[in-house]
Design a protein around this motif. Structure first.
Motif, PDB file in Angstrom:
ATOM      1  N   SER A 268       0.833  -1.209   0.000  1.00  0.00           N
ATOM      2  CA  SER A 268       0.000   0.000   0.000  1.00  0.00           C
ATOM      3  C   SER A 268       0.865   1.256   0.000  1.00  0.00           C
ATOM      4  O   SER A 268       0.503   2.269  -0.616  1.00  0.00           O
ATOM      5  CB  SER A 268      -0.928   0.000   1.224  1.00  0.00           C
ATOM      6  OG  SER A 268      -1.713  -1.170   1.263  1.00  0.00           O
ATOM      7  N   ILE A 272       1.253   5.434  -2.341  1.00  0.00           N
ATOM      8  CA  ILE A 272       1.180   6.823  -1.846  1.00  0.00           C
ATOM      9  C   ILE A 272       2.580   7.417  -1.656  1.00  0.00           C
ATOM     10  O   ILE A 272       2.717   8.522  -1.134  1.00  0.00           O
ATOM     11  CB  ILE A 272       0.386   6.876  -0.518  1.00  0.00           C
ATOM     12  CG1 ILE A 272       0.976   5.933   0.544  1.00  0.00           C
ATOM     13  CG2 ILE A 272      -1.067   6.516  -0.742  1.00  0.00           C
ATOM     14  CD1 ILE A 272       1.951   6.539   1.444  1.00  0.00           C
ATOM     15  N   ASN A 275       3.184  10.909  -3.408  1.00  0.00           N
ATOM     16  CA  ASN A 275       2.479  12.010  -2.743  1.00  0.00           C
ATOM     17  C   ASN A 275       3.144  12.358  -1.416  1.00  0.00           C
ATOM     18  O   ASN A 275       3.258  13.536  -1.052  1.00  0.00           O
ATOM     19  CB  ASN A 275       1.020  11.623  -2.519  1.00  0.00           C
ATOM     20  CG  ASN A 275       0.157  12.806  -2.114  1.00  0.00           C
ATOM     21  OD1 ASN A 275       0.475  13.948  -2.431  1.00  0.00           O
ATOM     22  ND2 ASN A 275      -0.933  12.530  -1.414  1.00  0.00           N
ATOM     23  N   ALA A 276       3.604  11.344  -0.691  1.00  0.00           N
ATOM     24  CA  ALA A 276       4.273  11.585   0.583  1.00  0.00           C
ATOM     25  C   ALA A 276       5.582  12.342   0.366  1.00  0.00           C
ATOM     26  O   ALA A 276       5.933  13.249   1.135  1.00  0.00           O
ATOM     27  CB  ALA A 276       4.529  10.267   1.301  1.00  0.00           C
ATOM     28  N   VAL A 305      -4.551   1.872   1.624  1.00  0.00           N
ATOM     29  CA  VAL A 305      -4.214   2.984   0.725  1.00  0.00           C
ATOM     30  C   VAL A 305      -5.084   4.204   1.049  1.00  0.00           C
ATOM     31  O   VAL A 305      -4.586   5.333   1.128  1.00  0.00           O
ATOM     32  CB  VAL A 305      -4.390   2.565  -0.756  1.00  0.00           C
ATOM     33  CG1 VAL A 305      -4.348   3.794  -1.662  1.00  0.00           C
ATOM     34  CG2 VAL A 305      -3.312   1.582  -1.156  1.00  0.00           C
ATOM     35  N   ASN A 306      -6.386   3.982   1.248  1.00  0.00           N
ATOM     36  CA  ASN A 306      -7.285   5.088   1.592  1.00  0.00           C
ATOM     37  C   ASN A 306      -6.885   5.762   2.887  1.00  0.00           C
ATOM     38  O   ASN A 306      -6.792   6.997   2.960  1.00  0.00           O
ATOM     39  CB  ASN A 306      -8.726   4.573   1.692  1.00  0.00           C
ATOM     40  CG  ASN A 306      -9.522   4.754   0.418  1.00  0.00           C
ATOM     41  OD1 ASN A 306      -9.765   5.870  -0.017  1.00  0.00           O
ATOM     42  ND2 ASN A 306      -9.910   3.648  -0.185  1.00  0.00           N
ATOM     43  N   ASP A 309      -3.262   7.354   2.660  1.00  0.00           N
ATOM     44  CA  ASP A 309      -3.311   8.507   1.762  1.00  0.00           C
ATOM     45  C   ASP A 309      -4.019   9.681   2.425  1.00  0.00           C
ATOM     46  O   ASP A 309      -3.594  10.841   2.278  1.00  0.00           O
ATOM     47  CB  ASP A 309      -4.019   8.118   0.467  1.00  0.00           C
ATOM     48  CG  ASP A 309      -3.894   9.190  -0.598  1.00  0.00           C
ATOM     49  OD1 ASP A 309      -2.773   9.699  -0.796  1.00  0.00           O
ATOM     50  OD2 ASP A 309      -4.914   9.538  -1.221  1.00  0.00           O
ATOM     51  N   ASN A 310      -5.101   9.412   3.154  1.00  0.00           N
ATOM     52  CA  ASN A 310      -5.772  10.483   3.898  1.00  0.00           C
ATOM     53  C   ASN A 310      -4.831  11.107   4.910  1.00  0.00           C
ATOM     54  O   ASN A 310      -4.789  12.337   5.071  1.00  0.00           O
ATOM     55  CB  ASN A 310      -7.007   9.936   4.621  1.00  0.00           C
ATOM     56  CG  ASN A 310      -8.237   9.953   3.748  1.00  0.00           C
ATOM     57  OD1 ASN A 310      -8.211  10.456   2.627  1.00  0.00           O
ATOM     58  ND2 ASN A 310      -9.323   9.384   4.239  1.00  0.00           N
ATOM     59  N   VAL A 312      -1.585  11.262   4.819  1.00  0.00           N
ATOM     60  CA  VAL A 312      -0.570  12.066   4.117  1.00  0.00           C
ATOM     61  C   VAL A 312      -1.172  13.377   3.624  1.00  0.00           C
ATOM     62  O   VAL A 312      -0.561  14.445   3.756  1.00  0.00           O
ATOM     63  CB  VAL A 312       0.025  11.253   2.939  1.00  0.00           C
ATOM     64  CG1 VAL A 312       0.885  12.139   2.053  1.00  0.00           C
ATOM     65  CG2 VAL A 312       0.839  10.079   3.469  1.00  0.00           C
ATOM     66  N   LYS A 313      -2.376  13.305   3.043  1.00  0.00           N
ATOM     67  CA  LYS A 313      -2.984  14.504   2.449  1.00  0.00           C
ATOM     68  C   LYS A 313      -3.372  15.543   3.494  1.00  0.00           C
ATOM     69  O   LYS A 313      -3.254  16.749   3.253  1.00  0.00           O
ATOM     70  CB  LYS A 313      -4.228  14.108   1.643  1.00  0.00           C
ATOM     71  CG  LYS A 313      -3.910  13.433   0.318  1.00  0.00           C
ATOM     72  CD  LYS A 313      -5.138  13.282  -0.552  1.00  0.00           C
ATOM     73  CE  LYS A 313      -6.190  12.410   0.069  1.00  0.00           C
ATOM     74  NZ  LYS A 313      -7.289  12.114  -0.884  1.00  0.00           N
TER      75      LYS A 313
END
Length: 413
Positions: A268, A272, A275-276, A305-306, A309-310, A312-313
């Motif tokens: 996973s 991401i 993006n990280a 992943v969800n 990713d959340n 990180v974002k």
């Protein structure tokens, strides 16, 4: 002459004695008949009776037995009707011409919030709802939706009883139906809004490019980038909507097996990683190699992943995200922690709802579809697990999920 008088006296005496005996027997018969009326199981004694009195006693007993059979049949029918009514999920209330309750099933008692049967009591004294009063008084069959005091939103249908004055009321709890209708309307409105925004950007950028901006070396790359980003956003939104549709319809096929948590987590992270790095967010993983759960590998990968990713974002640049897992009895708890701004208490219980935004401005910046956490919840629960969120100390959030731990025998296999 003397003999004639004596004969007449004997006749009169005999008649009087006979009349007295007959009156006594008739009186006893009347008393026995009264006993039968008071106690239906009793019968008129006819063993010592003779003639017409015996025939009359037999007729009375026959009528009593007939009445007893009719009464038992009526009692059986009423008991059967009450049993059937109590099995119904809808409430059933029967009232007479004076609006007194004749029948009240269990579902109706729950809706009205009463424990006793209330049979014989005036209905409108217990349910003071103007719409219900108008419904009961209506000359024809009618229906209305009412809010019962301290009870559910209820659709009430009133029908006349045939052959006598009275009404039968059918009560249907429509609270969940109305809530689902609201959810459906909100969902359609949200989907329309989410689709409209990227489509509008794509259309505007395309029209600008066609109008001549494609030849502008400064404008063209920006417009093309906008087209690409919003096309990607549309693709993500449609993919998430399709996933939710399959989950709701039970068509999302899960292949549950033994899954090594650390292995799936590392897989996973590759999704991401870019993006990280852009945000300079450090993702730390602390998961034992031996930790194995019962899950669908693809579904668990999508969940992680969800959540990662959340994290990180929504974590500020140079922030941190931690992924950890540990055994918890017969389950495994997986946590994704971050040191971002966190989620306010009033929003925490609703973050798994579709399109729910705890902070719209942050969401716009992050560029999510608003469906990721809803998909996470569906997938986790489909695999027999639980999911939730709680505050992180000193700041940030902890998104956690709990999945069944693989047993020793299945893990070895």
């Amino acid at each position: 002459m003397t003999f004639a008088l004596i004969a007449i006296g004997l006749v009169i005496s005999t008649a009087l004695v006979t009349i007295g005996v007959m009156r006594h027997r008739i009186h006893r018969l009347a008393e026995a008949a009264h006993d039968v009326v008071r106690e239906p199981s009793r019968r008129v004694p006819i063993a010592s009776a003779a003639g017409e009195l015996r025939v009359l006693g037999e007729w009375i007993n026959a009528l009593a037995e007939d009445a007893d059979r009719s009464r038992n049949a009526l009692h059986h029918e009423r008991t059967l009707l009450a049993s059937v009514a109590d099995l119904l999920t809808h409430g059933v209330i029967a009232i007479d011409g004076e609006h007194r309750i004749e029948l009240l099933n269990d579902a109706a008692r729950r809706m009205l919030g009463v424990q006793s049967s209330l049979v014989g009591e005036p209905l409108l004294e217990f349910v003071r709802v103007p719409e219900l009063h108008a419904l009961v008084e209506h000359p024809e069959d009618a229906s209305a939706e009412v809010q019962l005091p301290n009870g559910p939103r209820t659709l009430v249908r009133a029908a006349r009883t045939w052959g006598r004055a009275g009404r039968v009321l059918l009560l249907e709890d429509v609270t969940n139906v109305r809530r689902l209708e609201t959810v459906r309307r909100d969902f359609i409105a949200n989907v329309s809004h989410e689709l409209r925004t990227p489509v509008a950007v794509i259309r505007a950028n395309a029209e600008t490019l066609i109008a001549g901006a494609k030849d502008d070396p400064q404008m063209a790359p920006r417009l093309m980038d906008g087209l690409h980003r919003n096309a990607e956003r549309l693709a993500r939104l449609i993919a998430d909507l399709l996933d939710l549709s399959r989950l709701d319809a039970g068509q999302y096929r899960l292949d549950v097996s033994n899954v090594a948590v650390k292995s799936v987590t590392e897989q996973s992270l590759s999704a991401i990683e870019t993006n990280a790095q852009k945000r300079n967010v450090t993702v730390n993983v602390s998961i034992p190699e031996t930790l194995v759960v019962r899950a669908d590998p693809k579904a668990l990968d999508q969940i992680l992943v969800n959540l990662i990713d959340n994290g990180v974002k929504y974590t500020p640049a140079d922030g941190h995200v931690w992924v950890a897992a540990r055994e918890l009895g017969d389950a495994v708890r997986i946590e994704v922690r971050d040191d971002g701004p966190g989620i306010a208490d009033k929003h925490r219980e609703r973050v798994f709802e579709r399109f729910y935004r705890a902070d719209s401005s942050r969401w716009r910046e992050a560029g999510g579809t608003g469906l990721g956490l809803s998909i996470v919840k569906h997938l986790v629960e489909s695999m027999g697990g639980q999911v939730g969120v709680e505050p992180n100390s000193p700041r940030g959030s902890i998104f956690w999920l709990r999945l069944p731990k693989a047993s020793t025998s299945t893990a070895a296999a």
